[in-house]
Design a protein around this motif. Structure first.
Motif, PDB file in Angstrom:
ATOM      1  N   LEU A  64       0.849  -1.186   0.000  1.00  0.00           N
ATOM      2  CA  LEU A  64       0.000   0.000   0.000  1.00  0.00           C
ATOM      3  C   LEU A  64       0.887   1.238   0.000  1.00  0.00           C
ATOM      4  O   LEU A  64       1.257   1.765   1.039  1.00  0.00           O
ATOM      5  N   GLY A  65       1.251   1.711  -1.178  1.00  0.00           N
ATOM      6  CA  GLY A  65       2.117   2.882  -1.315  1.00  0.00           C
ATOM      7  C   GLY A  65       1.891   3.528  -2.656  1.00  0.00           C
ATOM      8  O   GLY A  65       1.133   3.040  -3.498  1.00  0.00           O
ATOM      9  N   PRO A  66       2.560   4.668  -2.911  1.00  0.00           N
ATOM     10  CA  PRO A  66       2.337   5.398  -4.164  1.00  0.00           C
ATOM     11  C   PRO A  66       2.722   4.620  -5.411  1.00  0.00           C
ATOM     12  O   PRO A  66       2.050   4.715  -6.439  1.00  0.00           O
ATOM     13  N   ASP A  67       3.801   3.834  -5.351  1.00  0.00           N
ATOM     14  CA  ASP A  67       4.192   3.059  -6.527  1.00  0.00           C
ATOM     15  C   ASP A  67       3.135   2.017  -6.863  1.00  0.00           C
ATOM     16  O   ASP A  67       2.757   1.837  -8.021  1.00  0.00           O
ATOM     17  N   SER A 107       4.925  -1.323 -14.176  1.00  0.00           N
ATOM     18  CA  SER A 107       5.318  -2.043 -12.960  1.00  0.00           C
ATOM     19  C   SER A 107       6.809  -2.328 -12.880  1.00  0.00           C
ATOM     20  O   SER A 107       7.272  -2.957 -11.924  1.00  0.00           O
ATOM     21  N   SER A 108       7.554  -1.866 -13.865  1.00  0.00           N
ATOM     22  CA  SER A 108       9.010  -2.061 -13.847  1.00  0.00           C
ATOM     23  C   SER A 108       9.604  -1.453 -12.591  1.00  0.00           C
ATOM     24  O   SER A 108       9.175  -0.379 -12.152  1.00  0.00           O
ATOM     25  N   PRO A 109      10.564  -2.103 -11.963  1.00  0.00           N
ATOM     26  CA  PRO A 109      11.184  -1.536 -10.749  1.00  0.00           C
ATOM     27  C   PRO A 109      11.763  -0.139 -10.965  1.00  0.00           C
ATOM     28  O   PRO A 109      11.915   0.619 -10.007  1.00  0.00           O
ATOM     29  N   ASP A 110      12.066   0.223 -12.201  1.00  0.00           N
ATOM     30  CA  ASP A 110      12.603   1.551 -12.491  1.00  0.00           C
ATOM     31  C   ASP A 110      11.523   2.584 -12.776  1.00  0.00           C
ATOM     32  O   ASP A 110      11.824   3.766 -12.915  1.00  0.00           O
ATOM     33  N   ALA A 111      10.266   2.158 -12.859  1.00  0.00           N
ATOM     34  CA  ALA A 111       9.205   3.065 -13.276  1.00  0.00           C
ATOM     35  C   ALA A 111       8.991   4.197 -12.275  1.00  0.00           C
ATOM     36  O   ALA A 111       8.734   5.324 -12.637  1.00  0.00           O
ATOM     37  N   GLY A 112       9.124   3.885 -10.991  1.00  0.00           N
ATOM     38  CA  GLY A 112       8.934   4.914  -9.975  1.00  0.00           C
ATOM     39  C   GLY A 112       9.952   6.022 -10.079  1.00  0.00           C
ATOM     40  O   GLY A 112       9.645   7.212  -9.923  1.00  0.00           O
ATOM     41  N   ASP A 113      11.211   5.671 -10.376  1.00  0.00           N
ATOM     42  CA  ASP A 113      12.261   6.679 -10.510  1.00  0.00           C
ATOM     43  C   ASP A 113      12.011   7.563 -11.730  1.00  0.00           C
ATOM     44  O   ASP A 113      12.227   8.765 -11.695  1.00  0.00           O
ATOM     45  N   GLU A 114      11.552   6.938 -12.824  1.00  0.00           N
ATOM     46  CA  GLU A 114      11.351   7.677 -14.048  1.00  0.00           C
ATOM     47  C   GLU A 114      10.200   8.658 -13.957  1.00  0.00           C
ATOM     48  O   GLU A 114      10.167   9.669 -14.660  1.00  0.00           O
TER      49      GLU A 114
END
Length: 312
Positions: free
Chosen positions: A231-234, A303-310
């Motif tokens: 349960l978080g923003p990502d 859902s890529s682990p890098d998507a949040g950074d981008e």
């Protein structure tokens, strides 16, 4: 429902498995019977349980339902031993306890959970080999292992003529850590993944988009921490993408999330759990849909682990 071989073994399981984590705790024997009957009627075969589910009550419920409600030959029984360490004697004693509760002389798949760093890994391997040699288990697997741990155990056991066929790990659109090392190691050794929590512990159904429903696992004292991890923003961004895909396909977010995992390379079965029959029927709807390539790609990107950074 289609079936699939687990890795390169001869073990065949349904593409969706029936999880029993709530059985004996939030799901009573009558509801469990209704779930099992609906699952088998839909073509399901894989029943996934553990010695710790409901402190053993889940296995006991299964032992009252198979073969009295569903013939033993119609299901693939898989149980995982958790919490006893890797000592040979303790593992085999725990397996014997599971067999007694399950009311059967063997399981189709026995998995050991957790790499025991306090013992030589060969001792755990010996217990797994003994389970097969004695007829207690038809096939063996490992649960909760890192990629290198899986590869180490698989190499030893293959040399002993007792190959590891399955590994169990959490895998969903909000939890893709298995792709880092576990899935590559499994592919190299011909091991199939049994993916648990394909619905992101319920988060991907969309039920938590506007808060925590009082009747949800997130509000349960047993499972609040279990659900809260996602349960978080990502995760919220991924949930919205799943909801959008479901709307476009005329189906539910639950079915989309489950179908995405089910069709991933290396996944033998996606294990779904439900508190009641209505929830299970929602998961079984995933067997009716095939995600278009463009939707699968979009969900993979978001859902890529890098998507949040981008996105920042």
């Amino acid at each position: 429902m289609d079936s699939r071989r687990v890795g390169r073994s001869g073990l065949e399981v349904s593409r969706l498995g029936l999880g029993t984590m709530t059985w004996g705790r939030d799901t009573d024997a009558d509801d469990a019977a209704a779930q099992l009957e609906a699952f088998v009627a839909a073509g399901g075969t894989l029943i996934d349980t553990s010695n710790v589910y409901g402190d053993g009550d889940a296995e006991s419920i299964i032992g009252t339902l198979v073969p009295d409600v569903i013939p033993r030959a119609d299901v693939v029984l898989a149980t995982t031993t958790v919490g006893v360490g890797g000592a040979r004697g303790r593992l085999l004693a725990a397996l014997d306890g599971s067999l007694q509760r399950l009311n059967t002389d063997h399981v189709d798949l026995w998995q050991v959970h957790g790499f025991d760093t306090t013992l030589p890994f060969e001792e755990t391997c010996s217990a797994l080999q003994r389970a097969v040699d004695s007829g207690r288990a038809s096939y063996i697997g490992l649960s909760g292992y890192a990629g290198w741990q899986l590869a180490t155990m698989a190499t030893w056991l293959r040399g002993a003529g007792c190959p590891v066929v399955a590994t169990e790990a959490e895998y969903s659109l909000v939890e893709r850590a298995a792709e880092e090392s576990l899935l590559p190691a499994a592919a190299l050794h011909g091991i199939g993944l049994l993916a648990w929590a394909p619905l992101g512990r319920g988060v991907l159904t969309g039920k938590y988009r506007h808060g925590t429903p009082a009747d949800s696992r997130g509000a349960s004292p047993h499972f609040a921490r279990y659900v809260g991890r996602h349960l978080g923003p990502d995760a919220a961004r991924i949930v919205e993408a799943v909801a959008t895909a479901a709307e476009g396909l005329g189906t539910s977010p639950l079915a989309v999330a489950c179908a995405w995992v089910r069709d991933r390379r290396g996944v033998a079965s996606a294990i779904v759990g439900a508190r009641d029959n209505a929830q299970l029927l929602g998961s079984l709807a995933a067997t009716e849909i095939t995600l278009p390539a463009e939707i699968r790609a979009a969900l993979e990107d978001v859902s890529s682990p890098d998507a949040g950074d981008e996105s920042q």
